[in-house]
Design an enzyme around this catalytic site. Sequence first.
Site, PDB file in Angstrom:
ATOM      1  N   ASP A 112       0.808  -1.227   0.000  1.00  0.00           N
ATOM      2  CA  ASP A 112       0.000   0.000   0.000  1.00  0.00           C
ATOM      3  C   ASP A 112       0.839   1.274   0.000  1.00  0.00           C
ATOM      4  O   ASP A 112       0.432   2.302   0.549  1.00  0.00           O
ATOM      5  CB  ASP A 112      -0.957  -0.013   1.191  1.00  0.00           C
ATOM      6  CG  ASP A 112      -2.098  -0.996   0.986  1.00  0.00           C
ATOM      7  OD1 ASP A 112      -2.611  -1.059  -0.147  1.00  0.00           O
ATOM      8  OD2 ASP A 112      -2.468  -1.688   1.944  1.00  0.00           O
ATOM      9  N   ASP A 172      -6.907  -4.148  -5.081  1.00  0.00           N
ATOM     10  CA  ASP A 172      -6.582  -2.820  -4.575  1.00  0.00           C
ATOM     11  C   ASP A 172      -5.288  -2.273  -5.161  1.00  0.00           C
ATOM     12  O   ASP A 172      -5.115  -1.050  -5.294  1.00  0.00           O
ATOM     13  CB  ASP A 172      -6.433  -2.843  -3.055  1.00  0.00           C
ATOM     14  CG  ASP A 172      -7.515  -3.598  -2.318  1.00  0.00           C
ATOM     15  OD1 ASP A 172      -7.923  -4.670  -2.796  1.00  0.00           O
ATOM     16  OD2 ASP A 172      -7.916  -3.151  -1.241  1.00  0.00           O
ATOM     17  N   GLY A 230      -8.924 -17.682  -7.333  1.00  0.00           N
ATOM     18  CA  GLY A 230      -9.381 -16.455  -6.717  1.00  0.00           C
ATOM     19  C   GLY A 230     -10.043 -16.728  -5.377  1.00  0.00           C
ATOM     20  O   GLY A 230     -10.554 -17.828  -5.132  1.00  0.00           O
ATOM     21  N   THR A 232     -11.318 -14.367  -1.390  1.00  0.00           N
ATOM     22  CA  THR A 232     -11.615 -13.070  -0.803  1.00  0.00           C
ATOM     23  C   THR A 232     -11.075 -12.998   0.607  1.00  0.00           C
ATOM     24  O   THR A 232     -10.978 -14.003   1.311  1.00  0.00           O
ATOM     25  CB  THR A 232     -13.131 -12.785  -0.787  1.00  0.00           C
ATOM     26  OG1 THR A 232     -13.343 -11.398  -0.536  1.00  0.00           O
ATOM     27  CG2 THR A 232     -13.854 -13.609   0.262  1.00  0.00           C
ATOM     28  N   ARG A 244     -16.197  -2.605  -2.934  1.00  0.00           N
ATOM     29  CA  ARG A 244     -15.041  -1.727  -3.035  1.00  0.00           C
ATOM     30  C   ARG A 244     -14.004  -2.288  -4.001  1.00  0.00           C
ATOM     31  O   ARG A 244     -13.327  -1.533  -4.705  1.00  0.00           O
ATOM     32  CB  ARG A 244     -14.421  -1.456  -1.663  1.00  0.00           C
ATOM     33  CG  ARG A 244     -13.462  -0.274  -1.674  1.00  0.00           C
ATOM     34  CD  ARG A 244     -13.233   0.309  -0.300  1.00  0.00           C
ATOM     35  NE  ARG A 244     -12.407  -0.490   0.560  1.00  0.00           N
ATOM     36  CZ  ARG A 244     -12.820  -1.121   1.666  1.00  0.00           C
ATOM     37  NH1 ARG A 244     -14.093  -1.054   2.025  1.00  0.00           N
ATOM     38  NH2 ARG A 244     -11.992  -1.813   2.407  1.00  0.00           N
ATOM     39  N   TRP A 248     -12.398  -0.420  -7.081  1.00  0.00           N
ATOM     40  CA  TRP A 248     -10.960  -0.304  -7.364  1.00  0.00           C
ATOM     41  C   TRP A 248     -10.689  -0.626  -8.833  1.00  0.00           C
ATOM     42  O   TRP A 248      -9.834   0.001  -9.469  1.00  0.00           O
ATOM     43  CB  TRP A 248     -10.143  -1.230  -6.483  1.00  0.00           C
ATOM     44  CG  TRP A 248     -10.080  -0.949  -5.017  1.00  0.00           C
ATOM     45  CD1 TRP A 248     -10.048  -1.876  -4.015  1.00  0.00           C
ATOM     46  CD2 TRP A 248      -9.995   0.322  -4.348  1.00  0.00           C
ATOM     47  NE1 TRP A 248      -9.961  -1.276  -2.785  1.00  0.00           N
ATOM     48  CE2 TRP A 248      -9.928   0.078  -2.957  1.00  0.00           C
ATOM     49  CE3 TRP A 248      -9.983   1.651  -4.794  1.00  0.00           C
ATOM     50  CZ2 TRP A 248      -9.840   1.102  -2.015  1.00  0.00           C
ATOM     51  CZ3 TRP A 248      -9.903   2.675  -3.857  1.00  0.00           C
ATOM     52  CH2 TRP A 248      -9.839   2.400  -2.486  1.00  0.00           C
ATOM     53  N   SER A 362     -14.165  -3.443   7.029  1.00  0.00           N
ATOM     54  CA  SER A 362     -14.029  -4.896   6.906  1.00  0.00           C
ATOM     55  C   SER A 362     -15.180  -5.576   7.634  1.00  0.00           C
ATOM     56  O   SER A 362     -15.204  -5.620   8.867  1.00  0.00           O
ATOM     57  CB  SER A 362     -12.683  -5.347   7.492  1.00  0.00           C
ATOM     58  OG  SER A 362     -12.593  -6.759   7.515  1.00  0.00           O
ATOM     59  N   SER A 365     -14.234  -8.776   9.878  1.00  0.00           N
ATOM     60  CA  SER A 365     -13.583  -8.523  11.166  1.00  0.00           C
ATOM     61  C   SER A 365     -14.398  -7.580  12.043  1.00  0.00           C
ATOM     62  O   SER A 365     -14.037  -7.352  13.204  1.00  0.00           O
ATOM     63  CB  SER A 365     -12.195  -7.917  10.937  1.00  0.00           C
ATOM     64  OG  SER A 365     -12.305  -6.633  10.364  1.00  0.00           O
TER      65      SER A 365
END
Length: 395
Positions: A112, A172, A230, A232, A244, A248, A362, A365
């Site tokens: 990031d 992202d 793939g 998540t 989101r 992105w 999130s 979580s």
Amino acid sequence: MGHVNTEKIKDRERWLSVEPLTKEEVDRGLEICLKQIDANMDAFGTRFPWSATKGLQYPIIDCIEWTDGFWTGLLWLAYEVTGDEKYRERAMENVQSFKHRVENRIELDHHDLGFLYVPSCVAAYRLTGSDDARTAALLAADKLMERWQPKGKFLQAWGPMDSPEHYRFIIDCMLNLPILYFASEETGDTRYRDVCRMHFDTTVDNIIRPDGSAYHTFYMNPETGGPDHGATRQGYSDDSAWARGQAWGIYGIPLNMRHLNDRKYLETWRAMANYFVNRLPEDSICYWDLIFGDGSGQSRDSSAAAAAACGFMEVAPMLPVDDKDAPVYAGVTAQMMRTLINSYTSEDHAPLRPILYHGVYSWHSGKGVDEGNIWGDYYFMEALVRSAKSWNPYW
């Protein structure tokens, strides 16, 4: 990549009937942003908000999170809109925090670096010519290059570089690549740009499904470097469409096409955009996963809508002049922004409040569910600035 099916846009008349945002609406949105930034400047001092609010208040932290650049980006946007030196001065104080962080490699073992250093230090350099900002941004680019996996041709999201279970990238990262484009432009070293092109190709070729939706995460085979599967870490399930993540892609594809001067993924972008548009609820602000609609009882993600709006604005100049869907995308963008301004902000500008309400950080979580988050605040204001003036993107 394999064939991607592009859905036809449903209910075209709904979007074609939307009036463009007026100057008064844009000015009101910017006023809301500036009032909250002013209140939060006093509260944060030279520190930063945590990624999301808790009880609609931002906890205050040091420069340690992946999201800290968005707060400084808000300060630069405020400076561009108003010319007020107080925003520039505080943003430049933040730049010193980012320089210290990258020089000491504090909490940077992830991908990031673009989210951190583009809206803070690249913006600072472009707006002020600061040598410290340039130095910090170039060091951040070099740090990101350490995550390059040459066999699979991707930038690894996080985790130890020799760990098979971490041999993966996430959607992202398309928004992190501009720090490398900046480094290539500044230094003349094409390695940075070459990595961007390869990572972008690997992402688009693997993370977007045949129906135009996207995985959040994609695992490559550490033995062969080829595609594996793939999954998540953010969406409702491995085969659902995290809102989101879809946003992105809507922003990340045209952003990279601009830097690479290559439009080969324009139809892939259209597939992602149409999938997103066809799943917008009555008020036009997506739920946190596109599997959900009105009546689901689930939370919206206003930050996904704001990021997608920036993406629709970014792609607009790339669409053919006779593109039949361009007016639809313009209507979608205007309606999302109008709803965000009118229904997802507040007149309560108490310190520590978000600008944009009803986001999700999130869901799995339980972090930042139906709260504000700092990237939502940033992309909302970026979209307003794009609407208000001819803006030179930080990205």
